[in-house]
Motif scaffolding. Structure first.
Motif, mmCIF file in Angstrom:
data_model
loop_
_atom_site.group_PDB
_atom_site.id
_atom_site.type_symbol
_atom_site.label_atom_id
_atom_site.label_comp_id
_atom_site.label_asym_id
_atom_site.label_seq_id
_atom_site.Cartn_x
_atom_site.Cartn_y
_atom_site.Cartn_z
ATOM 1 N N GLN A 210 26.245 -93.407 36.324
ATOM 2 C CA GLN A 210 26.803 -92.806 35.111
ATOM 3 C C GLN A 210 27.064 -93.891 34.064
ATOM 4 N N SER A 212 29.539 -94.062 32.140
ATOM 5 C CA SER A 212 30.970 -94.343 32.116
ATOM 6 C C SER A 212 31.658 -93.558 33.230
ATOM 7 N N TYR A 213 32.725 -94.154 33.765
ATOM 8 C CA TYR A 213 33.533 -93.470 34.785
ATOM 9 C C TYR A 213 34.967 -93.259 34.286
ATOM 10 N N ARG A 214 35.113 -93.251 32.973
ATOM 11 C CA ARG A 214 36.452 -93.110 32.399
ATOM 12 C C ARG A 214 37.096 -91.779 32.790
ATOM 13 N N ALA A 215 36.312 -90.710 32.785
ATOM 14 C CA ALA A 215 36.889 -89.397 33.115
ATOM 15 C C ALA A 215 37.380 -89.368 34.559
ATOM 16 N N GLU A 216 36.581 -89.932 35.475
ATOM 17 C CA GLU A 216 36.957 -89.934 36.893
ATOM 18 C C GLU A 216 38.182 -90.818 37.130
ATOM 19 N N THR A 218 40.472 -91.647 34.897
ATOM 20 C CA THR A 218 41.623 -90.993 34.273
ATOM 21 C C THR A 218 42.202 -89.929 35.199
ATOM 22 N N GLU A 219 41.321 -89.182 35.844
ATOM 23 C CA GLU A 219 41.757 -88.151 36.796
ATOM 24 C C GLU A 219 42.493 -88.799 37.973
ATOM 25 N N GLU A 243 37.174 -99.963 34.588
ATOM 26 C CA GLU A 243 37.832 -98.845 33.902
ATOM 27 C C GLU A 243 39.264 -98.682 34.413
#
Length: 420
Positions: A210, A212-216, A218-219, A243
């Motif tokens: 991916q 970016s893994y920012r969403a993962e 952040t979760e 991240e």
């Protein structure tokens, strides 16, 4: 020994290994075995080189069933589709009856179900730990063709939970690779943590490649966990940890053996990994395991610090011994059936080197059985092709990794029983 010189030694091992193993080779026939291993990644090259080293030693001892052994190596790229295509080529084009591979349960499983089992080819994995293989065997779907020299994910998951307990962490977030291995170990470590009364604040899947893994991340940060447990690979691991730290995540990290990598350490930065504790299965404190370390160091100029090296050596040696026991022209089913004859506790003990291989040939030719004393100890498989193993905790250093704690097989088994 620098990282660069070690890599040169590995490359040299891979290159020279494709040639004849020494003057002892006088066979006028060649037997091919297949290997699907991740040679395009930094930590995969030594695994392949170690397998080739075992082949070289078998050839030094006169080959297998009267023939020189050639290991046909194909890169899996740690990708299920690439791995399956590579395995199909080895089976359909090269006609191999034994396949070494793969690294990652997510690659080994589709190879097993769509290639080796349908073709009746024996598959010996050094580095696949998902308990899904055990279930498949119990259902009769592996047809006795699958063995692995790496203990199931249950061991690393339990030791990961043990680390969290010993460090006094009250809450842990989990990031796991979204494949058979990652899903399995992620589920198991969550169960073990909760059994110890440690809160799992979140369990988040990580997909390959991916941007970016920012969403993962952040979760995973929700709930402000005291520590992070990771069962992912170096490439994604580097991006995830960057991240994680940039968003204020803790440096208290527990990692599975897939991150036992110079690549990961160097790309993240050792200064951010001071509180990281790794887990891995381990060789027992035995004479045969120590002998392998000395042997490997003499060959490659560095101790076997990377993941899966002793397991790769034993997987290859045991597979070749089973081929010797099965005889000329044996099918994959016949080879698999002889694994018990070369890992027989009542058989003649043999060392994991050329001399041991030569002795095994004599014993097997006389109708006897042998007990392989390997890099991971006295290897014994259960009815599902699984092995048990001790474990270690480790930390990153400037030159690689160092063991910080050894957990015996008895201690591992007792802890696993306690969390159940």
């Amino acid at each position: 020994m620098t990282k660069t010189s070690f890599k040169r030694g590995v490359v040299a091992g891979l290159t020279t290994g494709m040639m004849m193993g020494g003057a002892a080779l006088a066979q006028d026939c060649t037997t091919k075995i297949g290997a699907v291993l991740p040679t395009s990644v930094d930590w995969g090259k030594p695994i392949a080189a170690t397998a080739q080293y075992a082949v070289d030693l078998a050839n030094e001892a006169g080959g297998v069933a009267g023939c020189k052994v050639e290991m046909v190596l194909r890169d899996s790229q740690v990708d299920p589709k690439v791995g399956v295509d590579a395995a199909k080529a080895l089976v359909d084009l090269d006609g191999v009856q034994m396949l070494l591979g793969a690294v990652s349960s997510g690659v080994s499983m589709p190879i097993l179900t769509s290639v080796t089992v349908p073709a009746g080819v024996m598959q010996m994995s050094c580095c696949s730990s998902s308990t899904a293989f055990t279930g498949l065997s119990q259902e009769g779907k592996t047809k006795g063709l699958f063995y692995r020299t790496f203990a199931t994910s249950g061991v690393q998951a339990a030791v990961g939970a043990m680390v969290a307990r010993d460090q006094g962490y009250k809450s842990v977030a989990i990031l796991y690779k979204n494949d058979d291995w990652g899903q399995d170990i992620g589920k198991l470590v969550a169960k073990d943590l909760e059994a110890l009364g440690i809160s799992v604040t979140g369990s988040v899947a990580i997909n390959d490649a991916q941007p970016s893994y920012r969403a993962e991340v952040t979760e995973a940060l929700k709930g402000n966990p005291e520590a992070l447990y990771m069962a992912i690979y170096p490439k994604e691991g580097t991006s995830v940890v960057r991240e994680w730290l940039s968003l204020g995540g803790t440096q208290n990290m527990i990692v599975a053996n897939a991150l036992k990598s110079d690549e990961f350490r160097d790309n993240v930065g050792l200064q951010y990994l001071g509180n990281t504790i790794g887990t891995d299965t381990a060789s027992p404190r035995s004479e045969s395991a120590s002998a392998f370390v000395s042997q490997y160091t003499a060959k490659f100029g560095s101790e076997p610090n990377g993941p899966g090296l002793s397991n790769s050596y034993d997987a290859t040696m045991i597979g070749l011994l089973a081929m010797e026991a099965a005889g000329t022209g044996a099918t994959g089913t016949e080879i698999a059936a002889k694994v018990s004859a070369v890992t027989d506790p009542n058989g003649t003990p043999i060392t994991a080197d050329a001399a041991g291989f030569s002795k095994a040939k004599e014993v097997l030719a006389g109708g006897g059985t042998v007990f392989y004393q390997g890099a991971t100890g006295n290897v014994r498989f259960d009815d599902n092709g699984d092995v048990s193993a001790p474990a270690v905790m480790w930390s990153f250093t400037e030159t690689g990794t160092e063991e910080t704690q050894y957990i015996s097989l008895e201690e591992v088994d007792a802890f696993m029983a306690s969390v159940k």
